[in-house]
Write a protein that holds these residues in place. Structure first.
Motif, mmCIF file in Angstrom:
data_model
loop_
_atom_site.group_PDB
_atom_site.id
_atom_site.type_symbol
_atom_site.label_atom_id
_atom_site.label_comp_id
_atom_site.label_asym_id
_atom_site.label_seq_id
_atom_site.Cartn_x
_atom_site.Cartn_y
_atom_site.Cartn_z
ATOM 1 N N SER A 282 0.808 -1.334 -0.071
ATOM 2 C CA SER A 282 -0.076 0.046 -0.056
ATOM 3 C C SER A 282 0.753 1.426 -0.077
ATOM 4 C CB SER A 282 -0.933 0.148 1.103
ATOM 5 O OG SER A 282 -0.216 0.207 2.345
ATOM 6 N N VAL B 171 -4.486 4.310 -3.614
ATOM 7 C CA VAL B 171 -4.501 2.966 -2.725
ATOM 8 C C VAL B 171 -5.891 3.036 -1.910
ATOM 9 C CG1 VAL B 171 -3.491 1.550 -1.349
ATOM 10 C CG2 VAL B 171 -2.248 2.568 -3.029
ATOM 11 N N ILE C 61 -7.504 0.849 1.077
ATOM 12 C CA ILE C 61 -7.286 -0.329 2.021
ATOM 13 C C ILE C 61 -8.944 -0.847 2.261
ATOM 14 C CG2 ILE C 61 -6.159 -1.079 4.169
ATOM 15 C CD1 ILE C 61 -4.204 1.252 3.815
#
Length: 92
Positions: free
Chosen positions: A35, A47, A49
């Protein structure tokens, strides 16, 4: 090469990767590494998550914070800017 290095190399050399590992197989740690490594090597990317549960996503994010806040992560910390306070988890 360590197992983590081999996995990272294979993830960056292929478009789609899937890691199947047992409990304690460093899946969340590897996701935390990816990440921040992927945007460093590919500028202009974002990115997200996410995980199957909020707890999994939180674990990945906590691993990422440990790496950034470590003594060796000073340059990486400069990439992230100011740390924000989260209100989604209370830790004692």
């Amino acid at each position: 090469m360590t197992e983590i290095e081999i996995l990272l190399k294979s993830i960056f050399n292929r478009n789609f990767s899937m890691i199947v590992a047992s409990r304690g197989g460093s899946k969340s740690f590897l996701a935390a590494l990816i990440s921040f490594l992927y945007p460093l090597f590919n500028p202009g990317t974002n990115v997200v998550i996410c995980g199957p549960t909020f707890r999994t996503a939180r674990h990945i994010f906590n691993n990422l914070e440990k790496i950034v806040d470590s003594k060796e992560g000073e340059l990486l910390k400069a990439c992230f800017g100011a740390k924000t306070k989260r209100n989604d988890a209370f830790e004692y």
